[in-house]
Design an enzyme around this catalytic site. Structure first.
Site, short mmCIF file in Angstrom:
data_model
loop_
_atom_site.label_atom_id
_atom_site.label_comp_id
_atom_site.label_asym_id
_atom_site.label_seq_id
_atom_site.Cartn_x
_atom_site.Cartn_y
_atom_site.Cartn_z
N TYR A 154 0.83 -1.20 0.00
CA TYR A 154 0.00 0.00 0.00
C TYR A 154 0.86 1.26 0.00
O TYR A 154 0.63 2.18 -0.78
CB TYR A 154 -0.91 -0.01 1.22
CG TYR A 154 -1.91 1.12 1.26
CD1 TYR A 154 -3.02 1.11 0.41
CD2 TYR A 154 -1.76 2.19 2.13
CE1 TYR A 154 -3.95 2.14 0.44
CE2 TYR A 154 -2.69 3.22 2.16
CZ TYR A 154 -3.77 3.20 1.32
OH TYR A 154 -4.69 4.22 1.35
N LYS A 158 0.99 4.15 -2.98
CA LYS A 158 0.65 5.56 -2.75
C LYS A 158 1.87 6.46 -2.94
O LYS A 158 1.74 7.62 -3.37
CB LYS A 158 0.06 5.74 -1.35
CG LYS A 158 -1.30 5.06 -1.19
CD LYS A 158 -2.32 5.56 -2.21
CE LYS A 158 -3.71 5.00 -1.97
NZ LYS A 158 -4.73 5.53 -2.89
#
Length: 249
Positions: A154, A158
């Protein structure tokens, strides 16, 4: 922060943050085209917006494939007549210890959070170039700026979104396409509610936010609305943190 008669394509519209953005944009005068994977939720949200006098339409599309990204942008343009704003709010997170991350989970997270974001930006930009410009707002995360445990994939996705945002902003400035991102801290949504039942994790999160609370979906929506509005016409390539002070420590 008016968006009168602007056409906005919002992905992940059925989620907590995406729904808040859709409602805020509609209240600001935008004509909204909603996308996600849950057609029933999209239908309900579209009806809710239309009941408030907002022009709204929707299409359920799987954006993990490049063809799906192009299909979605084409559908938005054909239905609404043009495209002024793209908000990339679709995203997933599957917390795992780094030593346990599977190829399947890594690919799923990167495909939705980063790959789809890029190809939606690409497809939308081609339409915006035809009409002299537009606005793109990517929903990133503080996880693209700092390290968070159990979130290797994740955080990587991002971080990629943040660098993608900056790169596209520089490349498309000549086309009057402004590209920015909003990077929230943890947000209270139906999707995240379960993880905060772990008191140790909840204490860690709240103890890391100087303001002492998590963000509400509407607070992310207002930041997104600002970047999509004419008030932000001199802002591009910016990562706007909405994190209660977490990342400045």
């Amino acid at each position: 922060m008016s968006l009168d008669n602007k056409v906005a394509l919002i992905t992940g519209a059925a989620g907590g943050i995406g729904k808040a953005i859709s409602l805020a944009f509609g209240a600001a005068g935008a004509r909204v085209f909603l996308s996600g994977t849950n057609e029933e939720k999209l239908k309900d949200l579209s009806a809710e917006l239309r009941a408030e006098g907002v022009e709204a339409a929707y299409k359920a599309v799987d954006v993990r494939a490049v063809g799906g990204c192009r299909e979605l942008v084409d559908a938005a343009v054909q239905t609404m007549g043009s495209l002024d704003i793209l908000v990339n709010s679709a995203g997933i997170n599957r917390p795992q210890k780094s030593e346990d991350v599977t190829e399947e989970n890594w690919d799923a997270i990167l495909d939705i959070n980063l790959k789809a974001t890029f190809f939606l930006c690409q497809a939308a930009a081609k339409e915006m170039m035809k009409k002299g410009g537009g606005k793109i707002v990517n929903i990133s995360s503080q996880a693209g700026l700092i390290a968070l445990p159990l979130r290797a994939a994740y955080c990587s996705s991002k971080g990629g979104v943040n660098q993608l945002t900056r790169t596209l902003a520089v490349e498309w400035a000549k086309d009057n396409i402004l590209v920015n991102a909003v990077a929230p801290t943890f947000v209270v949504t139906p999707l995240t509610k379960g993880m905060f039942e772990n008191k140790a994790f909840l204490d860690y999160v709240l103890g890391s936010i100087p303001l002492g609370r998590m963000a509400e979906p509407e607070e992310i929506a207002y930041a997104t609305l600002f970047l999509a509005s004419d008030l932000a016409n001199m802002i591009t390539g910016h990562i706007l943190t909405v994190d209660g002070g977490w990342t400045v420590q």
